[in-house]
Structures are given as structure tokens and as C-alpha cells.
Design a protein around this motif. Structure first.
Motif, PDB file in Angstrom:
ATOM      1  N   PRO A  37      58.765  -5.918  16.654  1.00  0.00           N
ATOM      2  CA  PRO A  37      57.317  -5.664  17.286  1.00  0.00           C
ATOM      3  C   PRO A  37      56.305  -7.122  17.002  1.00  0.00           C
ATOM      4  O   PRO A  37      55.732  -7.357  17.917  1.00  0.00           O
ATOM      5  CB  PRO A  37      56.864  -4.721  16.613  1.00  0.00           C
ATOM      6  CG  PRO A  37      58.229  -3.767  16.164  1.00  0.00           C
ATOM      7  CD  PRO A  37      59.245  -4.812  15.980  1.00  0.00           C
ATOM      8  N   ALA A  38      56.529  -7.443  15.973  1.00  0.00           N
ATOM      9  CA  ALA A  38      55.804  -8.826  15.301  1.00  0.00           C
ATOM     10  C   ALA A  38      55.911  -9.920  16.385  1.00  0.00           C
ATOM     11  O   ALA A  38      54.926 -10.509  16.610  1.00  0.00           O
ATOM     12  CB  ALA A  38      56.039  -9.128  13.974  1.00  0.00           C
ATOM     13  N   ASP A  39      57.275 -10.212  16.700  1.00  0.00           N
ATOM     14  CA  ASP A  39      57.418 -11.421  17.403  1.00  0.00           C
ATOM     15  C   ASP A  39      57.123 -11.083  18.942  1.00  0.00           C
ATOM     16  O   ASP A  39      56.692 -12.206  19.625  1.00  0.00           O
ATOM     17  CB  ASP A  39      59.172 -11.694  17.476  1.00  0.00           C
ATOM     18  CG  ASP A  39      59.506 -12.051  16.048  1.00  0.00           C
ATOM     19  OD1 ASP A  39      58.833 -12.623  15.258  1.00  0.00           O
ATOM     20  OD2 ASP A  39      60.908 -12.574  15.892  1.00  0.00           O
ATOM     21  N   ALA A  40      57.420  -9.780  19.586  1.00  0.00           N
ATOM     22  CA  ALA A  40      56.867  -9.455  20.749  1.00  0.00           C
ATOM     23  C   ALA A  40      55.383  -9.715  20.826  1.00  0.00           C
ATOM     24  O   ALA A  40      55.011 -10.425  21.933  1.00  0.00           O
ATOM     25  CB  ALA A  40      57.184  -8.346  21.176  1.00  0.00           C
ATOM     26  N   LEU A  41      54.580  -9.392  19.807  1.00  0.00           N
ATOM     27  CA  LEU A  41      53.233  -9.448  19.863  1.00  0.00           C
ATOM     28  C   LEU A  41      52.696 -10.941  19.747  1.00  0.00           C
ATOM     29  O   LEU A  41      51.905 -11.391  20.763  1.00  0.00           O
ATOM     30  CB  LEU A  41      52.536  -8.929  18.497  1.00  0.00           C
ATOM     31  CG  LEU A  41      51.023  -8.868  18.409  1.00  0.00           C
ATOM     32  CD1 LEU A  41      50.384  -8.193  19.355  1.00  0.00           C
ATOM     33  CD2 LEU A  41      50.592  -8.318  17.007  1.00  0.00           C
ATOM     34  N   LEU A  42      53.361 -11.987  19.042  1.00  0.00           N
ATOM     35  CA  LEU A  42      53.245 -13.339  19.023  1.00  0.00           C
ATOM     36  C   LEU A  42      53.449 -13.942  20.555  1.00  0.00           C
ATOM     37  O   LEU A  42      52.679 -14.597  20.911  1.00  0.00           O
ATOM     38  CB  LEU A  42      54.011 -14.141  18.055  1.00  0.00           C
ATOM     39  CG  LEU A  42      53.552 -14.053  16.536  1.00  0.00           C
ATOM     40  CD1 LEU A  42      54.612 -14.606  15.481  1.00  0.00           C
ATOM     41  CD2 LEU A  42      52.145 -14.501  16.404  1.00  0.00           C
ATOM     42  N   ALA A  43      54.398 -13.153  21.172  1.00  0.00           N
ATOM     43  CA  ALA A  43      54.992 -13.874  22.462  1.00  0.00           C
ATOM     44  C   ALA A  43      53.930 -13.451  23.485  1.00  0.00           C
ATOM     45  O   ALA A  43      53.440 -14.445  24.237  1.00  0.00           O
ATOM     46  CB  ALA A  43      56.521 -13.558  22.631  1.00  0.00           C
ATOM     47  N   ARG A  44      53.544 -12.075  23.306  1.00  0.00           N
ATOM     48  CA  ARG A  44      52.408 -11.605  24.307  1.00  0.00           C
ATOM     49  C   ARG A  44      51.020 -12.715  23.903  1.00  0.00           C
ATOM     50  O   ARG A  44      50.517 -13.033  25.142  1.00  0.00           O
ATOM     51  CB  ARG A  44      52.104 -10.450  23.954  1.00  0.00           C
ATOM     52  CG  ARG A  44      52.558  -9.346  25.149  1.00  0.00           C
ATOM     53  CD  ARG A  44      52.217  -7.875  25.021  1.00  0.00           C
ATOM     54  NE  ARG A  44      52.084  -7.310  23.730  1.00  0.00           N
ATOM     55  CZ  ARG A  44      53.343  -7.120  23.039  1.00  0.00           C
ATOM     56  NH1 ARG A  44      54.307  -6.971  23.454  1.00  0.00           N
ATOM     57  NH2 ARG A  44      52.945  -6.353  21.740  1.00  0.00           N
ATOM     58  N   GLU A  45      50.726 -13.075  22.704  1.00  0.00           N
ATOM     59  CA  GLU A  45      49.571 -13.712  22.514  1.00  0.00           C
ATOM     60  C   GLU A  45      49.773 -15.288  23.045  1.00  0.00           C
ATOM     61  O   GLU A  45      48.838 -15.720  23.527  1.00  0.00           O
ATOM     62  CB  GLU A  45      49.190 -13.653  20.895  1.00  0.00           C
ATOM     63  CG  GLU A  45      47.624 -14.047  20.643  1.00  0.00           C
ATOM     64  CD  GLU A  45      46.660 -13.708  21.765  1.00  0.00           C
ATOM     65  OE1 GLU A  45      45.913 -14.724  22.327  1.00  0.00           O
ATOM     66  OE2 GLU A  45      46.664 -12.636  22.044  1.00  0.00           O
ATOM     67  N   MET A 100      66.220 -18.188  25.211  1.00  0.00           N
ATOM     68  CA  MET A 100      65.091 -17.285  24.604  1.00  0.00           C
ATOM     69  C   MET A 100      64.738 -18.482  23.662  1.00  0.00           C
ATOM     70  O   MET A 100      65.386 -19.218  22.855  1.00  0.00           O
ATOM     71  CB  MET A 100      65.688 -15.948  23.954  1.00  0.00           C
ATOM     72  CG  MET A 100      64.412 -15.298  23.115  1.00  0.00           C
ATOM     73  SD  MET A 100      64.687 -13.982  22.228  1.00  0.00           S
ATOM     74  CE  MET A 100      65.912 -14.252  20.944  1.00  0.00           C
ATOM     75  N   GLU A 101      63.151 -18.603  23.738  1.00  0.00           N
ATOM     76  CA  GLU A 101      62.663 -19.605  22.515  1.00  0.00           C
ATOM     77  C   GLU A 101      62.648 -18.859  21.297  1.00  0.00           C
ATOM     78  O   GLU A 101      62.236 -17.665  21.239  1.00  0.00           O
ATOM     79  CB  GLU A 101      61.224 -20.030  23.147  1.00  0.00           C
ATOM     80  CG  GLU A 101      61.193 -20.606  24.344  1.00  0.00           C
ATOM     81  CD  GLU A 101      61.890 -22.248  24.184  1.00  0.00           C
ATOM     82  OE1 GLU A 101      61.889 -22.700  23.011  1.00  0.00           O
ATOM     83  OE2 GLU A 101      62.260 -22.667  25.332  1.00  0.00           O
ATOM     84  N   HIS A 102      62.600 -19.597  20.361  1.00  0.00           N
ATOM     85  CA  HIS A 102      62.679 -18.959  18.750  1.00  0.00           C
ATOM     86  C   HIS A 102      61.213 -18.898  18.877  1.00  0.00           C
ATOM     87  O   HIS A 102      60.340 -19.590  19.366  1.00  0.00           O
ATOM     88  CB  HIS A 102      63.129 -20.021  18.056  1.00  0.00           C
ATOM     89  CG  HIS A 102      63.146 -19.580  16.595  1.00  0.00           C
ATOM     90  ND1 HIS A 102      62.076 -19.262  15.783  1.00  0.00           N
ATOM     91  CD2 HIS A 102      64.203 -18.746  15.872  1.00  0.00           C
ATOM     92  CE1 HIS A 102      62.169 -18.757  14.573  1.00  0.00           C
ATOM     93  NE2 HIS A 102      63.659 -18.331  14.711  1.00  0.00           N
ATOM     94  N   ILE A 103      60.669 -17.862  18.082  1.00  0.00           N
ATOM     95  CA  ILE A 103      59.324 -17.519  18.254  1.00  0.00           C
ATOM     96  C   ILE A 103      58.370 -18.471  17.504  1.00  0.00           C
ATOM     97  O   ILE A 103      57.311 -18.786  17.698  1.00  0.00           O
ATOM     98  CB  ILE A 103      58.991 -15.830  17.319  1.00  0.00           C
ATOM     99  CG1 ILE A 103      57.542 -15.599  17.642  1.00  0.00           C
ATOM    100  CG2 ILE A 103      59.343 -16.043  15.947  1.00  0.00           C
ATOM    101  CD1 ILE A 103      57.305 -15.162  19.337  1.00  0.00           C
ATOM    102  N   SER A 104      59.127 -19.216  16.486  1.00  0.00           N
ATOM    103  CA  SER A 104      58.119 -20.343  15.919  1.00  0.00           C
ATOM    104  C   SER A 104      57.990 -21.449  16.766  1.00  0.00           C
ATOM    105  O   SER A 104      57.016 -22.074  16.700  1.00  0.00           O
ATOM    106  CB  SER A 104      59.016 -20.853  14.630  1.00  0.00           C
ATOM    107  OG  SER A 104      60.275 -21.499  14.950  1.00  0.00           O
ATOM    108  N   VAL A 105      58.737 -21.734  17.826  1.00  0.00           N
ATOM    109  CA  VAL A 105      58.525 -22.657  18.814  1.00  0.00           C
ATOM    110  C   VAL A 105      57.420 -22.107  19.668  1.00  0.00           C
ATOM    111  O   VAL A 105      56.215 -23.050  20.045  1.00  0.00           O
ATOM    112  CB  VAL A 105      59.731 -23.105  19.753  1.00  0.00           C
ATOM    113  CG1 VAL A 105      59.475 -23.670  20.856  1.00  0.00           C
ATOM    114  CG2 VAL A 105      60.772 -23.687  18.823  1.00  0.00           C
ATOM    115  N   ILE A 106      57.244 -20.784  20.078  1.00  0.00           N
ATOM    116  CA  ILE A 106      56.204 -20.647  20.860  1.00  0.00           C
ATOM    117  C   ILE A 106      54.855 -20.311  20.027  1.00  0.00           C
ATOM    118  O   ILE A 106      54.077 -20.877  20.734  1.00  0.00           O
ATOM    119  CB  ILE A 106      56.581 -19.067  21.122  1.00  0.00           C
ATOM    120  CG1 ILE A 106      57.626 -19.205  22.169  1.00  0.00           C
ATOM    121  CG2 ILE A 106      55.394 -18.082  22.028  1.00  0.00           C
ATOM    122  CD1 ILE A 106      58.293 -17.520  22.646  1.00  0.00           C
ATOM    123  N   ALA A 107      54.859 -20.214  18.885  1.00  0.00           N
ATOM    124  CA  ALA A 107      53.553 -20.014  18.095  1.00  0.00           C
ATOM    125  C   ALA A 107      53.046 -21.596  17.965  1.00  0.00           C
ATOM    126  O   ALA A 107      52.182 -21.765  18.031  1.00  0.00           O
ATOM    127  CB  ALA A 107      53.916 -19.670  16.602  1.00  0.00           C
TER     128      ALA A 107
END
Length: 178
Positions: free
Chosen positions: A89-97, A1-8
Motif C-alpha cells: 500500500p505504501a508503494d502504491a501510494l507513492l506511485a499514485r502521487e 515495472m519501475e522500482h518505487i525508488s526510481v519513481i520517487a
């Protein structure tokens, strides 16, 4: 799993183009980035620092040994995530975007190719398939495709004197209702 900061970090359009440039051309100097991507040197430097903080790029020595120029290379080449990886939910929203931004990028490249292909003799291809599979089998397909693409890239001899063009490949595999 990627850290959400990497995805952003990788979801920004200019940073996405920078990663593509590094994938195709290897280590690159900041000024070369700016010219190739039609961006300001200061903007390129800012985005490189963001990519560096996320562990995506790293500084490297200049090929000619000149220590006055700032050269950068990829620290990693692939990223994989699913929105279901995130409990927040905030991280899931960022991942979806980020997934949406990725699809927009892919479709933009496809549309540009279709517009240009009318005036070109360079052909691409389209492929799709429909089958029954478990989630594990779908994950296996993903891993096999990534392994095949890695093997294909490694098999290309860029020193053989043949003219090459950048090639973009994308495929999506997902549960579908038909």
C-alpha cells in the motif's frame, strides 16, 4: 515495472526539469545546469547524485576532454509504471502521487504554452479520441505511441541548420466512463 525508488526520484520537480534539460541538450556540465535551471551548483550536484543512485543519469567525459568539470548524461530515457504494479500500500501510494505529480507537470507546461501562445505565432495542436478497447489493446496503443515518438525523434536532423524549439508532447489513454 519501475522500482518505487526510481519513481520517487524522478517525481521531484527540479529533477524532472533536469531530465528534460538532458533530453533536449544531451550531456551537460553541472554549472550549465545551475544557470539554465536557476539553481545552486550544490543543489544540482545533490540531485544528480540521487539520479545517479537510481540509475537514471551517469557521469560522462567532457566533450573538450577537460577532466576538471563534472558532466552528466542520461542513462535511460523513459519510465513506465502503473499503481497496480505495487502490492505494498505504501508503494502504491507513492506511485499514485508520482502520477499526480507527472500530470501536474504536464498541465503546467500546457498552461504556460496557452498563456504564451496568445502572444506568439507558434502553434501547437490538440488531439483526442474515444474508442472501445481491451486492456491489451490499450497497452498496445501505449507501445505504438512510444515507438512512433522514438522514430520521430530519431528522424530529426539537428545538424541541418534549421531553427528548432523545444516541443513537449503528452497523451493519456485510460478507461473512461462517458
Amino acid at each position: 515495472m519501475e522500482h518505487i525508488s526510481v519513481i520517487a526520484t524522478i517525481s521531484h520537480p527540479l529533477r524532472r526539469r533536469m531530465l528534460g534539460h538532458l533530453l533536449l541538450h544531451g550531456a551537460t556540465q553541472v554549472g550549465t545546469f545551475a544557470r539554465a535551471l536557476d539553481a545552486q551548483v550544490g543543489s544540482i550536484s545533490h540531485h544528480l547524485r540521487m539520479l545517479q543512485r537510481a540509475g537514471i543519469v551517469e557521469q560522462t567525459d567532457a566533450p573538450d576532454g577537460d577532466r576538471r568539470a563534472s558532466w552528466w548524461q542520461l542513462a535511460r530515457r523513459s519510465f513506465t509504471w502503473s499503481t497496480s504494479d505495487y502490492d505494498s500500500p505504501a508503494d502504491a501510494l507513492l506511485a499514485r502521487e508520482a502520477q499526480r505529480a507527472n500530470v501536474r507537470h504536464q498541465l503546467d507546461l500546457l498552461q504556460r504554452w496557452h498563456r504564451a501562445s496568445v502572444h506568439s505565432d507558434r502553434e501547437g495542436f490538440s488531439t483526442d479520441s474515444l474508442a472501445w478497447a481491451t486492456q491489451e489493446e490499450l497497452s498496445d496503443l501505449h507501445a505504438r505511441l512510444n515507438a512512433l515518438l522514438d522514430e520521430w525523434r530519431r528522424g530529426i536532423d539537428r545538424e541541418d541548420g534549421r531553427e528548432r524549439m523545444p516541443v513537449f508532447f503528452f497523451a493519456h489513454g485510460f478507461p473512461a466512463e462517458v
